[in-house]
Scaffold this active site. Structure first.
Site, PDB file in Angstrom:
ATOM      1  N   LYS A 106       0.843  -1.210   0.000  1.00 20.82           N
ATOM      2  CA  LYS A 106       0.000   0.000   0.000  1.00 20.82           C
ATOM      3  C   LYS A 106       0.871   1.249   0.000  1.00 20.82           C
ATOM      4  CE  LYS A 106      -4.154  -2.073   1.036  1.00 20.82           C
ATOM      5  NZ  LYS A 106      -4.959  -2.655   2.101  1.00 20.82           N
ATOM      6  N   ASN A 107       1.565   1.466  -1.056  1.00 19.35           N
ATOM      7  CA  ASN A 107       2.572   2.504  -1.126  1.00 19.35           C
ATOM      8  C   ASN A 107       2.536   3.113  -2.527  1.00 19.35           C
ATOM      9  OD1 ASN A 107       5.223   3.190  -2.270  1.00 19.35           O
ATOM     10  ND2 ASN A 107       6.071   2.673  -0.291  1.00 19.35           N
TER      11      ASN A 107
END
Lengths: 337, 443
Positions: free
Chosen positions: A116-117
Site C-alpha cells: 500500500k505505497n
C-alpha cells in the site's frame, strides 16, 4: 551475527556496513541536515542512517553508476516511501540501460512487504510504460496476484486500469470481473471495473450496446442480494446520461416492485423508486399496494403523495440518514415553495 | 451466472460482520452502564492525546523510518491535532518546527518530505498548513510564495491534473494539495486552475463519489479532495452534486462511522474525509437545489461556468475578485433570489451524534491517540483526522462558527468541544483567519 536462523533474510544476515565496503571507500557520506533541534526526529538505526548518508552523497554528486543503482535498492528496502530515491533510481535505470523486466521483478519483491505505497505503484507504471505492450501480460498477472490477496486493493486496480488502457488485454477483463463477483458479489471494486470495461473496452460496443445484457446480469445480482448497494448503484450507472431510458425501462421499476413486495431488504428498492419518481416516473397502484403492505407504523398521514410517503418510510427504516431523507422530502419536485 | 446465491458468506460480509460485532459490543456495554460511567466513556481524553502528540513532536522510534519522507505530514498531523484540542505548543518547539520546515524547503520552491529530499505537493500542503497553524509573522513569512508558485506551475499538467513531484504520479490528491496551498496563500490564478475542473470532473464515477484517477473507484479521500478543489476554483457546479451527496451520506453505516468506499469497512479517518465532504456540500444548497430542479424538469441546462459569489468560502470569492475574464452577470440576479427562497437545513445531512459516538467510543485509545477502528493501533494520521471529523460534527449545526455550539451538538461532556476548522483547508479557523489577513490583507 547469529547464523543458522532461517527467519533472517540473507541480506540482513550478511549485510556489511557501507563504510566497510572497499567499493565505497572513496565516498564521503553526507549527514542529514536536520539542524540542531529538529522536530519529529526519527531515531534511525545505524544502518538506515548510513544508507541515507551515502545516498545523499551520490544524489548530490549526481553520480549515475551501477553502485549508485544498488544503493538505491538498499535505501528502498529501508524505506520504500522515499520518492526521491525512486526518482533517482529511474534516472539510473534509464542511463545504465537496465533490463526492465528484471526491474519488474525487483518491484514485485518490494511490493510483497509494502503493497500500500504510492511510490512502488508509480514506479511500476513508469517501468511498464517504457516496456510497452511487452509488459502487458506481466502487469495483468501482477495485479491479479495482488488482487487475489486483497480483491479491493486500490493501487492494484488503478494500475490494472492503466495497463489495460496503455498496453491492452481487454478481451478477458469482463470475465475476470464476473469471476470476482462470483466469489464476492459485494466487491464494489469489481463492479467498478465492470463499468470501466463496458464503457472503455474497444472490444465492447460501449455502454448503450452493453446495457441490455448488463441490466440482466445486475438484476440477477440484486435478486440474490437486495441489500447489496453495489449492484443497485451499478444498475443506475448503466443509464448514466440517459434519464429517460432509466425512467422508462420496465425492468428497473419492476425489480423495485419485486423487492418491495418481498418485504425484506427493501431499502435500496425504495431509494431507487424515489430516484425514479424524481426523474418523472409515475408509479401505478401496485407500488402503492406494496408500500402499504410494508405496514410501517406511525407514518405521517399527510403524505398522500407517494414520494413523500417513501421519504417518510426511509426516515424510519434508515435512521442514520434521517436528516438526508427529511431534506429529500423537502426537495421533492411537486413541493412548491 | 446461475449461482449467485451461496450459503457461505463472502469476504466482504465476513469482514463487515467481524467489525460490526466488535463495535456493537462496545455500544452494548455503553448502553448497560449507569449515566456517570457513560459520561466517562464519552469523555475526550484530552490530556492523554496531548501527551501522545507532544511526545511524537519531540521524538519518534526507529519504526517511523517508513515515514522518513513524510515528516512535514507528521508535523501537521500533530500540530493541527494539538490546535484542535485548543492547546498551544511552547515557543521553543514552535521555533524548532519553523526551522525544521525551512530545512525541508527546496531552493526552487516547495517543501520536501525531509531535508535534502525533492519537493512534493503533499508535503508542501502539510508544511504550509503546519506553518499556518503555528501562526505568527515568523512562521507565515517563512513561506516563499514566489518560489512556491513556480513549483506549482511546474507540477501542473496540460490535462488539468498535477504531478505530486517531478515525474511523479498524477491524481486528484495532487490537484487538491496544489489548489489548497495556492488558494490559502493567495497565489491561485487561471494558469493554475486551467483544465483542473475538467480533470476532476472526469474523476466523478457512476456511483457519484470521486476517484483518484479517471476510471478508478469512488473513494472518500479523493472525494473530499476533488470537491474541495472544485469549490476553490469556482467550478463545483460542474459536478453532479445530488449524486455526490447521496454517495457520501450512504458511506455512514450502522457502526456510526464512515467507510471509504461502498461495501468496505468503517475507518475513523473518514470522519473527516467523508464528514468534511458533507460539511462542504451543506454550504452549496443553492447549487444543489438548482441541479435537482433541473433533473425533475428533465431539461438539460447547457453547462456554463457559474460564478460562486454565494459561497461561504472567503477564498473562492477572493479568487473571483482577481479579474476573472468570464462574464458573471447572468448569475447575479439569481443568487439573491435563490438565497431568499432556499430551504436551508439547520441540520447536518449526516448523523453527527452517531459519528461522534463512533469517534469517542471506538476510535479513542486508552493511552492517548485515536485510531482507525477497535483492534487497530493508534497513529498520528488517525488522531488528526478523527479529531478533525469530531470538530466538524460539533459545529455541524452552527450557522456561524464563531458562536459556540449548543450543548446538544456536543456528544459527551461539553468540555469535549474542539476548535472549529475551515473545512476546505482543514486548519483551525482562527489560524486560517490570521493567515488570510497576512496573505490577502484587509478586504
Amino acid at each position: 551475527m547469529a547464523s543458522g536462523s532461517s527467519e533472517v533474510e540473507e541480506e540482513e544476515q550478511e549485510r556489511v556496513m557501507l563504510r566497510d565496503r572497499p567499493e565505497w571507500a572513496d565516498v564521503t557520506p553526507v549527514p542529514q541536515d536536520d539542524g540542531p533541534c529538529p522536530v519529529v526526529p526519527i531515531n534511525y538505526t545505524e544502518e538506515f542512517a548510513e544508507v541515507m548518508d551515502y545516498f545523499r552523497a551520490v544524489y548530490l554528486a549526481d553520480e549515475r553508476s551501477p553502485r549508485a543503482l544498488s544503493l538505491t535498492a538498499e535505501a528502498i528496502h529501508f524505506n520504500a516511501g522515499n520518492y526521491t530515491v525512486w526518482h533517482f533510481r529511474r534516472l539510473l535505470l534509464e542511463l545504465l540501460k537496465v533490463d526492465l523486466h528484471e526491474e519488474l521483478e525487483f518491484i514485485e519483491r518490494i511490493a510483497a512487504k509494502n503493497s500500500k505505497n504510492y511510490q512502488i505503484w508509480h514506479h511500476r507504471r513508469r517501468v511498464a510504460e517504457k516496456l510497452g505492450p511487452d509488459a502487458r501480460n506481466a502487469e495483468l498477472q501482477f495485479t491479479k496476484k495482488v488482487l487475489s490477496v486483497d480483491a479491493k486493493h486500490y493501487h492494484a486496480w488503478s494500475h490494472r486500469q492503466w495497463a489495460l488502457q496503455a498496453l491492452g488485454g481487454w478481451e478477458d477483463e469482463l470475465d475476470y470481473c464476473s469471476e470476482l463477483l462470483e466469489q464476492d458479489i459485494f466487491n464494489n471494486s469489481a463492479w467498478n471495473q465492470r463499468y470501466f470495461v463496458i464503457t472503455r473496452s474497444p472490444f465492447v460496443g460501449g455502454l448503450k450496446a452493453m446495457r441490455e445484457s448488463e441490466v440482466l446480469y445486475t438484476i440477477k445480482a440484486i435478486e440474490a442480494y437486495p441489500e447489496n448497494e453495489s449492484s443497485w448503484k451499478y444498475l443506475r450507472g448503466l443509464y448514466k446520461g440517459e434519464t429517460t431510458s432509466w425512467v422508462n425501462d420496465p425492468q428497473v421499476s419492476s425489480i423495485c416492485l419485486k423487492i418491495l413486495s418481498s418485504k425484506s431488504n427493501y431499502l435500496f428498492a425504495l431509494s431507487t423508486l424515489l430516484d425514479l419518481i424524481c426523474h418523472g416516473y409515475q408509479p401505478n397502484q401496485d407500488f402503492r399496494d406494496a408500500i402499504e403492505a410494508l405496514k410501517i407504523p406511525d407514518l405521517d398521514s399527510q403524505d398522500l403523495d407517494i414520494a413523500s410517503m417513501i421519504c417518510s418510510i426511509l426516515e424510519k427504516i434508515d435512521p442514520i440518514r434521517v436528516n438526508y431523507w427529511i431534506w429529500r422530502k423537502s426537495r421533492l419536485p411537486h413541493v412548491a415553495q | 451466472m446461475d449461482e449467485m446465491t451461496s450459503s457461505s458468506p463472502t469476504v466482504s460480509q465476513r469482514d463487515q460482520w467481524m467489525v460490526e460485532s466488535q463495535v456493537f459490543q462496545i455500544y452494548q456495554l455503553f448502553a448497560t452502564i449507569p449515566p456517570n460511567a457513560q459520561s466517562l466513556m464519552l469523555e475526550l481524553q484530552r490530556d492523554k492525546h496531548i501527551e501522545f502528540l507532544t511526545k511524537g513532536l519531540r521524538h519518534l522510534g526507529p519504526n517511523f523510518s517508513v515515514l522518513d519522507a513524510n515528516r512535514p505530514w507528521l508535523c501537521y498531523w500533530i500540530i493541527h491535532s494539538i490546535a484542535l484540542l485548543g492547546e498551544s505548543i511552547d515557543d521553543e518547539l514552535q521555533d524548532n518546527t519553523v526551522e525544521f520546515l525551512n530545512r525541508c524547503k527546496d531552493p526552487n520552491g516547495g517543501f520536501a518530505g525531509g531535508p535534502g529530499q525533492m519537493p512534493h505537493l503533499a508535503t508542501t500542503y502539510a508544511a504550509v498548513n503546519t506553518l499556518i497553524t503555528l501562526g505568527g509573522d515568523k512562521s507565515l513569512a517563512s513561506i516563499n510564495r514566489d518560489k512556491l508558485y513556480g513549483f506549482l506551475r511546474r507540477m501542473k499538467q496540460p490535462n488539468g491534473g498535477f504531478r505530486m513531484h517531478v515525474e511523479g504520479e498524477i491524481d486528484v490528491r495532487a490537484c487538491y494539495t496544489a489548489i489548497s496551498v495556492a488558494s490559502v496563500l493567495n497565489i491561485l490564478d487561471e494558469e493554475l486552475t486551467q483544465n483542473v475542473g475538467d480533470y476532476i470532473l472526469s474523476c466523478q464515477t457512476y456511483e457519484g463519489g470521486i476517484a483518484g484517477e479517471p476510471g478508478s473507484e469512488a473513494h472518500g479521500g479523493y472525494t473530499f479532495c476533488g470537491l474541495a478543489a472544485m469549490i476553490l476554483i469556482g467550478e463545483v457546479n460542474r459536478l453532479d452534486l445530488p449524486r455526490l451527496v447521496e454517495w457520501t451520506v450512504f458511506r455512514q453505516g450502522k457502526e456510526c462511522g464512515f467507510q471509504g468506499r461502498t461495501n468496505k469497512l468503517v475507518d475513523g479517518c473518514y470522519s473527516f474525509w467523508q464528514g468534511g465532504a458533507v460539511a462542504l456540500l451543506q454550504r452549496l444548497y443553492s447549487i444543489i437545489n438548482k441541479q435537482m430542479a433541473e433533473v425533475s424538469n428533465i431539461s438539460s441546462i447547457p453547462e456554463e461556468k457559474v460564478c460562486l459569489h454565494g459561497t461561504s468560502s472567503d477564498a473562492a470569492s477572493h479568487l473571483w475578485h482577481e479579474g476573472m475574464s468570464e462574464s458573471c452577470s447572468a448569475d447575479f440576479k439569481n443568487i439573491g433570489y435563490n438565497f431568499i427562497n432556499d430551504w436551508r437545513a439547520k441540520d447536518p445531512l449526516f448523523h453527527s451524534i452517531a459519528l461522534q459516538q463512533y469517534i469517542l467510543l471506538c476510535a479513542q485509545e486508552q493511552d492517548g491517540g485515536l485510531r482507525d477502528k477497535p483492534g487497530k493501533r493508534r497513529d498520528h494520521y488517525h488522531t488528526c483526522y478523527c479529531l478533525s471529523g469530531l470538530s466538524l460534527c460539533q459545529y455541524s449545526w452552527s450557522k456561524h462558527p464563531d458562536s459556540p455550539p449548543l450543548p446538544k451538538a456536543v456528544l459527551g461532556p461539553y468540555s469535549n468541544l474542539l476548535e472549529p476548522i475551515h473545512p476546505l483547508y482543514n486548519v483551525v479557523l482562527e489560524r486560517y483567519r490570521e493567515a488570510h489577513e497576512f496573505f490577502v490583507g484587509g478586504s
